[in-house]
Motif scaffolding. Structure first.
Motif, PDB file in Angstrom:
ATOM      1  N   ASP A  63       0.824  -1.217   0.000  1.00  0.00           N
ATOM      2  CA  ASP A  63       0.000   0.000   0.000  1.00  0.00           C
ATOM      3  C   ASP A  63       0.858   1.267   0.000  1.00  0.00           C
ATOM      4  N   THR A  65       4.013   1.606  -1.115  1.00  0.00           N
ATOM      5  CA  THR A  65       5.034   1.741  -2.159  1.00  0.00           C
ATOM      6  C   THR A  65       4.517   1.635  -3.595  1.00  0.00           C
ATOM      7  N   ASP A  67       1.941   2.268  -6.673  1.00  0.00           N
ATOM      8  CA  ASP A  67       0.871   3.113  -7.207  1.00  0.00           C
ATOM      9  C   ASP A  67       0.132   2.318  -8.289  1.00  0.00           C
ATOM     10  N   SER A  69      -2.446   2.963  -9.940  1.00  0.00           N
ATOM     11  CA  SER A  69      -2.955   3.734 -11.080  1.00  0.00           C
ATOM     12  C   SER A  69      -2.004   3.635 -12.270  1.00  0.00           C
ATOM     13  N   ARG A 117       6.969  -1.371 -14.170  1.00  0.00           N
ATOM     14  CA  ARG A 117       5.518  -1.233 -14.342  1.00  0.00           C
ATOM     15  C   ARG A 117       4.914  -2.469 -15.010  1.00  0.00           C
TER      16      ARG A 117
END
Length: 357
Positions: A63, A65, A67, A69, A117
Motif C-alpha cells: 500500500d 510503495t 501506485d 494507477s 511497471r
C-alpha cells in the motif's frame, strides 16, 4: 572478550545491553566461547515474527510503495498471491502460528515491479544463492546423509531432526544429518514446519517456498549432469488442442543428447521428473508452469502443469521409468495400469480441485 569487559554487569557506566544478529549455529561456537553472557533467542516463540514480513506487514508495504494507477492490469491480490507462493513459508519455532515472508525477496520484487511497471520475472530476483553454492554445502556431509536429505527435499517430505546448539567446524571432517540440516536452515534453504513438528513431536524441516524449491531442483539437475535447452516450443500443449506429443519428443531428445553417460547408468524416475519439469518451465513464452511432486490432496502427482491460455488445459503427469531389462509388454502394461490408477485418485484430490475447479 573486549565487549564483555565493558558490560554494565561487570563495571559501572559500561554497555547496558547487546543485540547481535546474523550469528548462525556454525559461528556460534567461536562467538560465544569468550562471550558466555549471551543468550540465543532465535528459537523462542515470542520472536518468531521479528525477522521478515507477516502477511499484514507485507500488505501495508505494498500500500505504501505501489501506485496501482500506473499498473492498470495488475491487482494487489495478484501480487500477494505470487509472493505467497514464492517468498512466504518461513517459521523459526515449532509452535509458530504465523509463517513469514522473506523480506529481501519481497522488496526486490516490489522494486522491479515499480521500475518496470509490469510483473517481474521471478528468475530476475536475486537470491544471492545458486545451485553451485548448495552443492558445495551438501558436499560437506557423507554421501548417505546427502542422499537422505535430497530424497526428502525432492519428495516434499519433512526432514526430522533436532538442531545442535553449536557447530564446531574444526572438530569433524563431515557434517552429520543434524549439522547439515542446521546449516541449510540457518541459511534459508530449509525452514521449520510447525504442523509436521506438532504431529511428529520433534522438529521437522521443509523447503520454505517455490523459489528455494526451484533452486533445489536446479541443484539436482546439476548433480546428475543435465544441462537443459531453453525455449523449446510447447505451443500445441499450451493451446486448446492440449497435445503433449511435442513434450514427449523433447524429453526423448534431451535424455539422448543432454545427459552424460554416468547419469544414464543411474537414471531414475526422479531424473525423468527433473528433465520434464525443466523443459516445461523453460519453454518458449513461459506459458506453462510445472510443479514437481504436487500435493493434490489425495497423493503427490509427479508433475502438475498450469496453463495461462484462457481455454487451455491443466495437466497431471504421472511418469514411470522402466529399466531396459524389464521392458516386456507385461511390465509396461503393469506400469501403465498403476499410473492410470494413481492419476484417477489424484483427480479426486480437494487441493487439486481448489486449484483448477
Amino acid at each position: 572478550a573486549q565487549l564483555k569487559a565493558y558490560y554494565r554487569g561487570n563495571r559501572p557506566g559500561g554497555i547496558d545491553r547487546f543485540f547481535i544478529t546474523g550469528v548462525s549455529s556454525v559461528s556460534l561456537d567461536s562467538v560465544t566461547s569468550g562471550f558466555n553472557i549471551a543468550t540465543n533467542i532465535s528459537s523462542i516463540s515470542l520472536f518468531n515474527e521479528m525477522i521478515g514480513f507477516t502477511h499484514d506487514e507485507l500488505s501495508e508495504v505494498i500500500d505504501e510503495t505501489v501506485d496501482f494507477s500506473l499498473l492498470p492490469d495488475i491487482s494487489k491480490e495478484e501480487i500477494m498471491q505470487i509472493m505467497e507462493e514464492n517468498f512466504d513459508g518461513y517459521a523459526f519455532e515449532k509452535k509458530a502460528k504465523v509463517k513469514m515472508f522473506n523480506s529481501n525477496l519481497c522488496l526486490a520484487y516490489l522494486r522491479n515491479l515499480i521500475l518496470e511497471r509490469a510483473l517481474p520475472e521471478l528468475n530476475e530476483i536475486s537470491l544471492n544463492d545458486d545451485a553451485g553454492k548448495l552443492k558445495g554445502m551438501l558436499n560437506l556431509c557423507e554421501a548417505y546423509v546427502r542422499e537422505e536429505i535430497v530424497q526428502a527435499m525432492f519428495n516434499k517430505e519433512p526432514i526430522v531432526t533436532e538442531l545442535p546448539d553449536k557447530m564446531n567446524l574444526n572438530s569433524t571432517s563431515y557434517f552429520d544429518k543434524a549439522q547439515m540440516v542446521s546449516l541449510l536452515y540457518h541459511l534459508g534453504y530449509l525452514t521449520i514446519d510447525p504442523d509436521a513438528s506438532r504431529e511428529e513431536g520433534v522438529t521437522s524441516f521443509v523447503i520454505p517456498n517455490k523459489v528455494y524449491e526451484k533452486l533445489f531442483l536446479d541443484y539436482c539437475r546439476m548433480a546428475m549432469g543435465y544441462s537443459a535447452d531453453a525455449y523449446k516450443d510447447l505451443s500445441p500443449m499450451f493451446e486448446e488442442s492440449a497435445d503433449i506429443s511435442p513434450l514427449l519428443q523433447i524429453i526423448t531428445e534431451q535424455i539422448e543428447t543432454k545427459l552424460n553417460p554416468q547419469s544414464l547408468g543411474k537414471f531414475t524416475e526422479m531424473a525423468l521428473q527433473l528433465v520434464c519439469d525443466s523443459i516445461i518451465n523453460n519453454s518458449r513464452k513461459k506459458q506453462l508452469s510445472s510443479y514437481t511432486e504436487f500435493n493434490t490432496g489425495k497423493g503427490f502427482a509427479d508433475i502438475f502443469v498450469k496453463n495461462t491460455h484462457p481455454n487451455g488445459h491443466y495437466f497431471l503427469l504421472e511418469l514411470k521409468y522402466l529399466h531396459k531389462k524389464n521392458d516386456s509388454k507385461s511390465s509396461i502394461d503393469a506400469k501403465l495400469a498403476e499410473a492410470k490408477e494413481e492419476i484417477e485418485r489424484y483427480r479426486q484430490g480437494t487441493i487439486l480441485k481448489e486449484k483448477v475447479g
